[in-house]
Design a protein around this motif. Sequence first.
Motif, PDB file in Angstrom:
ATOM      1  N   THR A   1       0.662  -1.165  -0.071  1.00  0.00           N
ATOM      2  CA  THR A   1       0.010  -0.029  -0.107  1.00  0.00           C
ATOM      3  C   THR A   1       0.897   1.416  -0.049  1.00  0.00           C
ATOM      4  N   GLN A   2       2.041   1.176   1.045  1.00  0.00           N
ATOM      5  CA  GLN A   2       2.851   2.267   0.880  1.00  0.00           C
ATOM      6  C   GLN A   2       3.636   2.520  -0.419  1.00  0.00           C
ATOM      7  N   ARG A   3       3.930   1.353  -0.994  1.00  0.00           N
ATOM      8  CA  ARG A   3       4.589   1.705  -2.355  1.00  0.00           C
ATOM      9  C   ARG A   3       3.646   2.318  -3.325  1.00  0.00           C
ATOM     10  N   VAL A   4       2.351   1.722  -3.467  1.00  0.00           N
ATOM     11  CA  VAL A   4       1.533   2.350  -4.577  1.00  0.00           C
ATOM     12  C   VAL A   4       1.269   3.906  -4.200  1.00  0.00           C
ATOM     13  N   ARG A   5       1.227   4.107  -2.964  1.00  0.00           N
ATOM     14  CA  ARG A   5       1.089   5.545  -2.628  1.00  0.00           C
ATOM     15  C   ARG A   5       2.144   6.407  -2.985  1.00  0.00           C
ATOM     16  N   ALA A   6       3.440   5.720  -2.786  1.00  0.00           N
ATOM     17  CA  ALA A   6       4.466   6.568  -3.071  1.00  0.00           C
ATOM     18  C   ALA A   6       4.791   6.791  -4.662  1.00  0.00           C
ATOM     19  N   ALA A   7       4.156   5.676  -5.405  1.00  0.00           N
ATOM     20  CA  ALA A   7       4.308   5.685  -6.897  1.00  0.00           C
ATOM     21  C   ALA A   7       3.422   6.868  -7.258  1.00  0.00           C
ATOM     22  N   TYR A   8       2.152   6.779  -6.927  1.00  0.00           N
ATOM     23  CA  TYR A   8       1.419   7.789  -7.254  1.00  0.00           C
ATOM     24  C   TYR A   8       1.999   9.128  -7.161  1.00  0.00           C
ATOM     25  N   MET A   9       2.806   9.493  -5.885  1.00  0.00           N
ATOM     26  CA  MET A   9       3.030  10.983  -5.345  1.00  0.00           C
ATOM     27  C   MET A   9       4.290  11.304  -6.292  1.00  0.00           C
ATOM     28  N   LEU A  10       5.302   9.832  -6.760  1.00  0.00           N
ATOM     29  CA  LEU A  10       6.017  10.521  -7.600  1.00  0.00           C
ATOM     30  C   LEU A  10       5.712  10.735  -8.922  1.00  0.00           C
ATOM     31  N   LEU A  11       4.654  10.061  -9.381  1.00  0.00           N
ATOM     32  CA  LEU A  11       3.934  10.477 -10.929  1.00  0.00           C
ATOM     33  C   LEU A  11       3.325  11.840 -10.824  1.00  0.00           C
ATOM     34  N   GLU A  12       3.106  12.163  -9.685  1.00  0.00           N
ATOM     35  CA  GLU A  12       2.402  13.594  -9.421  1.00  0.00           C
ATOM     36  C   GLU A  12       3.552  14.743  -9.265  1.00  0.00           C
TER      37      GLU A  12
ATOM     38  N   ILE B   1       7.036  12.892   0.104  1.00  0.00           N
ATOM     39  CA  ILE B   1       6.468  11.482   0.247  1.00  0.00           C
ATOM     40  C   ILE B   1       7.015  11.047   1.628  1.00  0.00           C
ATOM     41  N   VAL B   2       8.092  11.140   1.941  1.00  0.00           N
ATOM     42  CA  VAL B   2       8.609  10.468   3.416  1.00  0.00           C
ATOM     43  C   VAL B   2       7.603  11.030   4.471  1.00  0.00           C
ATOM     44  N   LYS B   3       7.151  12.256   4.396  1.00  0.00           N
ATOM     45  CA  LYS B   3       6.284  12.854   5.446  1.00  0.00           C
ATOM     46  C   LYS B   3       5.109  12.532   5.542  1.00  0.00           C
ATOM     47  N   ASP B   4       4.514  12.272   4.093  1.00  0.00           N
ATOM     48  CA  ASP B   4       3.009  11.840   4.085  1.00  0.00           C
ATOM     49  C   ASP B   4       2.769  10.181   4.292  1.00  0.00           C
ATOM     50  N   VAL B   5       3.818   9.466   3.495  1.00  0.00           N
ATOM     51  CA  VAL B   5       3.631   7.951   3.602  1.00  0.00           C
ATOM     52  C   VAL B   5       4.217   7.245   4.695  1.00  0.00           C
ATOM     53  N   GLU B   6       5.229   7.912   5.235  1.00  0.00           N
ATOM     54  CA  GLU B   6       6.450   7.218   6.293  1.00  0.00           C
ATOM     55  C   GLU B   6       6.996   6.132   5.627  1.00  0.00           C
ATOM     56  N   ILE B   7       7.586   6.267   4.513  1.00  0.00           N
ATOM     57  CA  ILE B   7       8.479   5.142   3.918  1.00  0.00           C
ATOM     58  C   ILE B   7       9.817   5.776   3.736  1.00  0.00           C
ATOM     59  N   SER B   8      10.715   4.947   3.542  1.00  0.00           N
ATOM     60  CA  SER B   8      12.230   5.049   3.480  1.00  0.00           C
ATOM     61  C   SER B   8      12.550   5.772   2.432  1.00  0.00           C
ATOM     62  N   THR B   9      13.586   6.542   2.133  1.00  0.00           N
ATOM     63  CA  THR B   9      13.836   6.984   0.905  1.00  0.00           C
ATOM     64  C   THR B   9      14.635   6.047   0.013  1.00  0.00           C
ATOM     65  N   ALA B  10      15.337   5.007   0.707  1.00  0.00           N
ATOM     66  CA  ALA B  10      15.694   3.834  -0.016  1.00  0.00           C
ATOM     67  C   ALA B  10      14.396   3.036  -0.887  1.00  0.00           C
TER      68      ALA B  10
ATOM     69  N   ILE C   1      11.678   4.538  -1.713  1.00  0.00           N
ATOM     70  CA  ILE C   1      11.127   5.644  -2.602  1.00  0.00           C
ATOM     71  C   ILE C   1      11.925   5.572  -3.920  1.00  0.00           C
ATOM     72  N   SER C   2      13.381   5.477  -3.612  1.00  0.00           N
ATOM     73  CA  SER C   2      14.275   5.390  -4.778  1.00  0.00           C
ATOM     74  C   SER C   2      14.191   4.196  -5.407  1.00  0.00           C
ATOM     75  N   ARG C   3      13.878   3.162  -5.145  1.00  0.00           N
ATOM     76  CA  ARG C   3      13.595   1.894  -5.705  1.00  0.00           C
ATOM     77  C   ARG C   3      12.359   2.108  -6.502  1.00  0.00           C
TER      78      ARG C   3
ATOM     79  N   CYS D   1      12.159   2.101 -10.853  1.00  0.00           N
ATOM     80  CA  CYS D   1      11.232   1.272 -11.601  1.00  0.00           C
ATOM     81  C   CYS D   1      10.327   2.191 -12.259  1.00  0.00           C
ATOM     82  N   ILE D   2       9.907   3.373 -11.943  1.00  0.00           N
ATOM     83  CA  ILE D   2       9.083   4.195 -12.750  1.00  0.00           C
ATOM     84  C   ILE D   2       9.964   4.755 -14.185  1.00  0.00           C
ATOM     85  N   GLN D   3      11.069   5.158 -13.649  1.00  0.00           N
ATOM     86  CA  GLN D   3      12.234   5.594 -14.616  1.00  0.00           C
ATOM     87  C   GLN D   3      12.615   4.729 -15.679  1.00  0.00           C
ATOM     88  N   TYR D   4      12.889   3.482 -15.164  1.00  0.00           N
ATOM     89  CA  TYR D   4      13.712   2.613 -15.878  1.00  0.00           C
ATOM     90  C   TYR D   4      12.997   1.095 -16.060  1.00  0.00           C
TER      91      TYR D   4
END
Length: 98
Positions: free
Chosen positions: A45-56, A63-72, A74-76, A80-83
């Motif tokens: 669920t966190q990964r999907v939310r972070a992906a939505y936010m990255l795409l926005e 994203i860290v503040k809103d989703v409480e997910i690690s920057t590592a 988010i980077s992964r 995936c989104i970029q490459y």
Amino acid sequence: MADKNARRNADTDDLFKAILALKNVDECYDFFEDLCTMKELADMTQRVRAAYMLLEGKTYEQIVKDVEISTATISRINRCIQYGSGGYEKILKRAQKK
């Protein structure tokens, strides 16, 4: 680079066919609550939310503040989104239209 088709096999096909057979959100809850631990479901669920936010166009800091997910993580997701194979962008855009 590893062959991404190496992950394709009959067992994984069966998993994906089961997911494609789900008819509504309630069935998704039932199936994924049986299939996954609460932690696994929360992580996805966190990964999907972070992906939505990255795409926005949101920043890692937002994203860290809103989703409480690690920057590592988010980077992964961003890699995936970029490459990657385009799965996040294709499916999340489709889901937003529904």
